[in-house]
Design a protein around this motif. Sequence first.
Motif, mmCIF file in Angstrom:
data_model
loop_
_atom_site.group_PDB
_atom_site.id
_atom_site.type_symbol
_atom_site.label_atom_id
_atom_site.label_comp_id
_atom_site.label_asym_id
_atom_site.label_seq_id
_atom_site.Cartn_x
_atom_site.Cartn_y
_atom_site.Cartn_z
ATOM 1 N N THR A 2 0.840 -1.296 0.186
ATOM 2 C CA THR A 2 0.057 0.122 0.012
ATOM 3 C C THR A 2 0.763 1.379 -0.110
ATOM 4 O OG1 THR A 2 -0.122 0.064 2.356
ATOM 5 C CG2 THR A 2 -1.852 -1.228 1.257
ATOM 6 N N GLY A 3 0.071 2.547 -0.215
ATOM 7 C CA GLY A 3 0.887 3.815 -0.407
ATOM 8 C C GLY A 3 0.484 4.509 0.501
ATOM 9 N N ASP A 4 0.312 4.073 1.898
ATOM 10 C CA ASP A 4 0.203 4.862 3.094
ATOM 11 C C ASP A 4 1.223 6.237 3.102
ATOM 12 O OD1 ASP A 4 -2.063 3.546 3.268
ATOM 13 O OD2 ASP A 4 -1.449 2.272 4.927
ATOM 14 N N ALA A 5 0.906 7.202 3.855
ATOM 15 C CA ALA A 5 1.901 8.078 4.159
ATOM 16 C C ALA A 5 3.026 7.445 5.200
ATOM 17 C CB ALA A 5 1.082 9.297 4.941
ATOM 18 N N GLU A 6 4.230 8.087 5.180
ATOM 19 C CA GLU A 6 5.561 7.902 5.899
ATOM 20 C C GLU A 6 4.889 8.016 7.335
ATOM 21 O OE1 GLU A 6 10.044 8.456 6.192
ATOM 22 O OE2 GLU A 6 8.968 9.355 4.651
ATOM 23 N N PRO A 7 5.321 7.323 8.497
ATOM 24 C CA PRO A 7 5.415 7.641 9.540
ATOM 25 C C PRO A 7 6.206 9.074 10.078
ATOM 26 C CG PRO A 7 5.709 5.411 9.533
ATOM 27 C CD PRO A 7 5.990 5.815 8.306
ATOM 28 N N GLY A 33 6.452 0.473 -2.219
ATOM 29 C CA GLY A 33 6.870 0.552 -0.763
ATOM 30 C C GLY A 33 7.071 -0.693 -0.031
ATOM 31 N N LEU A 34 8.056 -1.109 0.581
ATOM 32 C CA LEU A 34 8.289 -2.401 1.069
ATOM 33 C C LEU A 34 7.105 -2.789 2.229
ATOM 34 C CD1 LEU A 34 9.815 -4.838 1.569
ATOM 35 C CD2 LEU A 34 10.996 -3.853 3.173
ATOM 36 N N VAL A 35 6.684 -1.611 2.799
ATOM 37 C CA VAL A 35 5.693 -1.748 4.068
ATOM 38 C C VAL A 35 4.725 -0.740 3.824
ATOM 39 C CG1 VAL A 35 7.435 -2.805 5.557
ATOM 40 C CG2 VAL A 35 6.945 -0.492 5.894
ATOM 41 N N SER A 36 3.697 -0.889 4.549
ATOM 42 C CA SER A 36 2.628 0.115 4.418
ATOM 43 C C SER A 36 3.185 1.122 5.687
ATOM 44 C CB SER A 36 1.343 -0.360 4.887
ATOM 45 O OG SER A 36 1.156 -1.300 5.942
ATOM 46 N N GLY A 37 2.358 2.442 5.573
ATOM 47 C CA GLY A 37 2.432 3.235 6.817
ATOM 48 C C GLY A 37 1.811 2.724 7.988
ATOM 49 N N ARG A 75 5.770 -3.945 10.905
ATOM 50 C CA ARG A 75 4.525 -3.013 11.470
ATOM 51 C C ARG A 75 4.502 -3.568 12.923
ATOM 52 N NH1 ARG A 75 -0.063 -0.533 9.842
ATOM 53 N NH2 ARG A 75 0.154 -1.178 7.674
ATOM 54 N N ARG A 76 4.389 -5.113 13.201
ATOM 55 C CA ARG A 76 4.494 -5.683 14.386
ATOM 56 C C ARG A 76 5.667 -4.868 15.423
ATOM 57 N NH1 ARG A 76 3.498 -10.256 11.802
ATOM 58 N NH2 ARG A 76 5.579 -11.288 12.370
ATOM 59 N N TRP A 77 6.760 -4.959 14.635
ATOM 60 C CA TRP A 77 8.041 -4.359 15.574
ATOM 61 C C TRP A 77 7.918 -3.074 15.843
ATOM 62 C CZ3 TRP A 77 12.431 -5.122 18.010
ATOM 63 C CH2 TRP A 77 13.402 -4.035 17.936
ATOM 64 N N ARG A 78 7.472 -1.960 14.922
ATOM 65 C CA ARG A 78 7.393 -0.357 15.353
ATOM 66 C C ARG A 78 6.105 -0.106 16.143
ATOM 67 N NH1 ARG A 78 4.340 1.613 11.011
ATOM 68 N NH2 ARG A 78 4.261 0.185 9.217
ATOM 69 N N THR A 79 5.208 -0.962 16.169
ATOM 70 C CA THR A 79 3.955 -0.679 17.236
ATOM 71 C C THR A 79 3.937 -1.744 18.346
ATOM 72 O OG1 THR A 79 2.717 -2.408 16.046
ATOM 73 C CG2 THR A 79 2.519 -0.408 15.174
ATOM 74 N N THR A 246 11.775 5.762 13.756
ATOM 75 C CA THR A 246 10.546 5.375 13.636
ATOM 76 C C THR A 246 10.492 3.746 14.053
ATOM 77 O OG1 THR A 246 10.396 5.569 11.323
ATOM 78 C CG2 THR A 246 9.795 7.516 12.459
ATOM 79 N N GLN A 247 11.707 3.061 13.393
ATOM 80 C CA GLN A 247 11.850 1.809 13.381
ATOM 81 C C GLN A 247 11.034 1.153 11.999
ATOM 82 O OE1 GLN A 247 10.385 2.555 16.826
ATOM 83 N NE2 GLN A 247 12.544 3.459 16.784
ATOM 84 N N TRP A 248 10.894 2.243 11.135
ATOM 85 C CA TRP A 248 10.099 2.161 9.928
ATOM 86 C C TRP A 248 11.113 1.477 8.746
ATOM 87 C CZ3 TRP A 248 8.817 5.657 5.514
ATOM 88 C CH2 TRP A 248 7.684 5.149 4.750
ATOM 89 N N VAL A 249 10.678 0.508 8.175
ATOM 90 C CA VAL A 249 11.401 -0.088 6.958
ATOM 91 C C VAL A 249 10.520 0.293 5.720
ATOM 92 C CG1 VAL A 249 12.131 -1.697 5.823
ATOM 93 C CG2 VAL A 249 12.429 -2.026 8.244
#
Length: 253
Positions: A2-7, A33-37, A75-79, A246-249
């Motif tokens: 998905t193309g959600d906004a970056e954290p 994107g590799l991962v969703s926002g 997503r699990r990691w950063r939340t 943000t721990q975001w990939v």
Amino acid sequence: MTGDAEPASDERTPGRRRLARTVLTGAAALGAGLVSGPGPAPTATGSAGAASSDATRRRPAGPDTALRELAEGNRRWRTLHERHPDETSTVRRALLGGQHPFAVVLGCVDSRVPPELVFDQGLGDLLTVRSAGEVLDEAVLGSIAYGVLELDIPLVVVLGHQSCGAVSAAVHADLTGTELPAHMQYLVDRIRPAIDPKLRGDARVDAAITANVLLVRALLAAEPELAARIAAGRLAVVGARYELGTQWVHRIG
């Protein structure tokens, strides 16, 4: 993906150097994107839930599903909803019979970016190869080739990260003409093509981190044995970047 906004992040990613002429298109078809926002946080899974699902957890069978699995793990990691999968006694016994990892992750040696944690994966899930600045040499290439050709892994991720010390040292050495001691000069020589001399200060380092990932990804995707699998749809080689704040990939190539 998905193309959600970056954290929200502590640092903005600057413009990237154009390496399109060297990047093959096979992996690009998998999305931007590799991962969703940010989105709704997953439901936390306790140790009992993790144990009950480990034995029946299905391995991703292709590049798309492998990317989705890594996306959900990050997503699990950063939340803060890590499941720590595939660590039970059942899985440990099963792995005595062999391994079937679903992704190769070529990452930096930086102690803040362990792939199994960043993607919330466990024993037998990832084949991890690490070198300072994701630098390629024969041992790294051979390790990646082993994962793809012998273990039939469908996904290779080149994972750079914010504030990479190896890239920062290479930029400084290139700027000052300093020769680094021992074997560290090899790292500088390999990272140097990713440095944009038109940029200054922190922007030069940050752009070089991204450009280095793209360069390494392009070199891997151009390897004949890997390129053949990409063309056949059996393999994706993608670039990604981990933001420490943000721990975001997120995927960058």
